[in-house]
Design an enzyme around this catalytic site. Structure first.
Site, short mmCIF file in Angstrom:
data_model
loop_
_atom_site.label_atom_id
_atom_site.label_comp_id
_atom_site.label_asym_id
_atom_site.label_seq_id
_atom_site.Cartn_x
_atom_site.Cartn_y
_atom_site.Cartn_z
CG ASP A 1 -0.38 0.05 2.53
OD1 ASP A 1 0.60 0.80 2.71
OD2 ASP A 1 -0.88 -0.63 3.44
CE1 TYR A 2 1.15 7.75 -2.23
CE2 TYR A 2 0.47 8.50 -0.05
CZ TYR A 2 1.01 8.76 -1.30
OH TYR A 2 1.40 10.04 -1.63
#
Length: 232
Positions: A104-105
């Site tokens: 994820d980011y």
């Protein structure tokens, strides 16, 4: 054996399956001399597939790379919110590689990329139980909470498999999972009262990130690739 045209294009390393469908819809793909503009089309070993007049073929030589994903980058080819993606960091020669699973980011560390769509799919499947190990930084934890995660928990109707958790120090845990559910470590640790402040992946199966610098990519040797392929 017949394969969907979009999957064939993806397996050739040209684009993701979604982007392959867009190419087909745009009318630039032909099979055996005929333009195909629907994704509901199948090809076989004898089919000749062209994009803008250039024939494409499946990669015979499987390539596998490790990439040290930086903080605040999306694991995608395009982000609707226009955040930086891994392909903004990678050199142009790696733009057609497929990522294996996602980070994820806010998660950093080891991300695997390949030119082979079938390998990417197999290495991402939860049923193949490939272990992924992370370092999770938390403000606090307690034995009761960690033991819950070690036994497996059900959160909002979703079952999360038992996690292997080792204590490194007061704020860092080494966590190994084998399922790969979206955000599973963040979700489970928040549930047990230890929300994640930082998350960093250090290994995927037998492949270790080691001291690869942030933002750098390294091709994995054939011997290691052969070991990976033996799992399937």
């Amino acid at each position: 054996m017949k394969t969907r045209l979009a999957k064939f294009i993806a397996d050739c390393g040209i684009a993701s399956r979604r982007d392959a469908e867009k190419l087909i819809a745009s009318g630039v793909v032909s099979v055996d001399g005929n333009i195909v503009d629907t994704p509901v089309f199948f090809v076989d070993e004898q089919s000749k597939v062209y994009i803008r007049g250039k024939e494409i073929k499946k990669n015979q030589d499987i390539k596998l790379y490790m990439f040290h994903k930086p903080l605040n980058t999306m694991t995608t080819a395009y982000d609707p919110q226009h955040r930086k993606t891994i392909y903004d960091v990678l050199d142009k020669q790696y733009k057609n590689l497929k990522y294996i699973g996602r980070l994820d980011y806010k998660t950093t560390g080891l991300l695997l990329l390949t030119n082979n769509g079938d390998l990417a799919r197999k290495m991402s499947l939860p049923q193949n139980h490939i272990p992924r190990t992370y370092i999770a930084t938390v403000d606090k934890y307690n034995d009761d909470g960690l033991n819950k995660a070690r036994q497996g928990v059900c959160i909002d109707g979703i079952n999360y498999r038992p996690m292997k958790i080792e204590i490194i120090d007061r704020h860092n845990l080494r966590i190994t999972v084998t399922e790969g559910k979206k955000n599973e470590i963040r979700i489970v640790l928040k549930y047990i009262g230890s929300p994640v402040a930082a998350l960093h992946r250090i290994s995927y199966g037998q492949i270790q990130l080691g001291n690869l610098p942030v933002g750098k990519i390294l091709e994995i040797d054939k011997k290691t690739i052969d070991l990976v392929l033996k799992n399937f």
